[in-house]
Scaffold this motif. Structure first.
Motif, short mmCIF file in Angstrom:
data_model
loop_
_atom_site.label_atom_id
_atom_site.label_comp_id
_atom_site.label_asym_id
_atom_site.label_seq_id
_atom_site.Cartn_x
_atom_site.Cartn_y
_atom_site.Cartn_z
N ARG A 25 0.86 -1.19 0.00
CA ARG A 25 0.00 0.00 0.00
C ARG A 25 0.89 1.24 0.00
NH1 ARG A 25 -5.14 -0.01 2.19
NH2 ARG A 25 -6.02 -2.07 2.41
N GLY A 26 0.30 2.36 -0.31
CA GLY A 26 1.04 3.60 -0.25
C GLY A 26 0.11 4.79 -0.35
N HIS A 27 0.59 5.92 0.14
CA HIS A 27 -0.16 7.18 0.00
C HIS A 27 0.74 8.17 -0.72
CE1 HIS A 27 1.99 9.04 3.39
NE2 HIS A 27 1.93 7.85 3.92
N MET A 28 0.14 9.21 -1.27
CA MET A 28 0.84 10.11 -2.17
C MET A 28 2.14 10.67 -1.59
SD MET A 28 -0.46 13.49 -4.16
CE MET A 28 -0.76 14.31 -2.63
N ARG A 29 2.07 11.27 -0.41
CA ARG A 29 3.28 11.88 0.16
C ARG A 29 4.36 10.84 0.47
NH1 ARG A 29 2.52 17.09 0.61
NH2 ARG A 29 0.59 17.99 1.36
N GLY A 30 3.95 9.70 0.99
CA GLY A 30 4.90 8.64 1.29
C GLY A 30 5.58 8.12 0.03
N LEU A 31 4.80 7.97 -1.04
CA LEU A 31 5.36 7.51 -2.31
C LEU A 31 6.29 8.56 -2.90
CD1 LEU A 31 2.12 5.92 -3.74
CD2 LEU A 31 4.19 4.67 -3.06
N ALA A 32 5.92 9.83 -2.77
CA ALA A 32 6.78 10.91 -3.27
C ALA A 32 8.13 10.89 -2.56
CB ALA A 32 6.09 12.27 -3.08
N GLU A 33 8.12 10.69 -1.25
CA GLU A 33 9.38 10.60 -0.50
C GLU A 33 10.17 9.35 -0.89
OE1 GLU A 33 8.75 10.92 3.72
OE2 GLU A 33 7.53 12.73 3.47
N GLU A 34 9.47 8.22 -0.97
CA GLU A 34 10.12 6.95 -1.30
C GLU A 34 10.78 7.00 -2.68
OE1 GLU A 34 8.56 2.48 -2.31
OE2 GLU A 34 7.64 3.50 -0.58
#
Length: 167
Positions: A25-34
C-alpha cells in the motif's frame, strides 16, 4: 524492456510497488518521498492508474491510501509482467533446476515491499541445498536480469517476505 514500453519512470515504479506484492500500500506523500519525486508527478500517475481501474483508493483519516486492484481482469497479467521485468521468474526457474530439495523461495527486503533499489534479496529454504552451485549461479543470474542478487539459505520455512515458490 518494460521501461521502453512504459516511458514514465514514475508510472513504472508505481506498477512495481503495487504489483510485485498485492499487499503493498502507499499514499501520495509517502510515495513521493520513497521515489524522491514531486507530489504532483505521483498524484498524476496515481490518478491515471486509479481511473483505469488498476489501483483502488481508500480514505484513511486525512490520507488516501492506494493498493493494487486484485479484482481487475488484468491484475494477474500485470503482476506476471512486473515479476518478469524484475527477473523473478528466471531466478525461481534457475534455482529450482539444480539446487536440490528446494522447499521455498522467498523474495525479501526492498523488492518485497515494492522498492526497485537494484539489489534483489532471495532466501532459499531446503534441507540439502547445493551451495556450491548457488555461488556459481549468482553472477550468471545477475547478468541475465541486470540486477544485483543476494541469496541466503535457510533451514526452516519463512513466514515473512513474498513467497515466489513453495513446495
Amino acid at each position: 524492456m518494460l521501461d521502453s514500453l512504459i516511458t514514465s519512470k514514475t508510472r513504472l515504479r508505481l506498477l512495481v510497488k503495487f504489483f510485485i506484492n498485492a499487499a503493498n500500500r502507499g499514499h501520495m506523500r509517502g510515495l513521493a518521498e520513497e521515489f524522491n519525486e514531486s507530489t504532483n508527478a505521483i498524484r498524476k500517475e496515481l490518478n491515471n492508474l486509479s481511473e483505469a481501474g488498476y489501483l483502488e483508493k481508500e480514505a484513511q483519516q486525512n490520507r488516501v491510501s492506494y493498493r493494487a486492484n486484485v479484482k481487475h481482469p488484468l491484475f494477474g497479467s500485470l503482476q506476471d509482467i512486473v515479476h518478469k521485468y524484475l527477473g523473478l521468474d528466471r531466478i525461481v526457474e534457475t534455482v529450482l533446476s539444480r539446487m536440490g530439495e528446494v522447499e521455498q523461495v522467498v523474495l525479501m527486503g526492498d523488492y518485497a515491499e515494492g522498492r526497485d533499489t537494484g539489489t534483489i534479496e532471495v532466501a532459499i529454504v531446503g534441507p540439502a541445498l547445493n551451495t556450491e552451485y548457488l555461488e556459481r549461479l549468482t553472477p550468471k543470474v545477475e547478468e541475465l536480469i541486470g540486477r544485483k542478487v543476494e541469496f541466503t539459505i535457510n533451514g526452516t520455512k519463512l513466514d515473512k517476505g513474498l513467497v515466489l515458490y513453495e513446495q
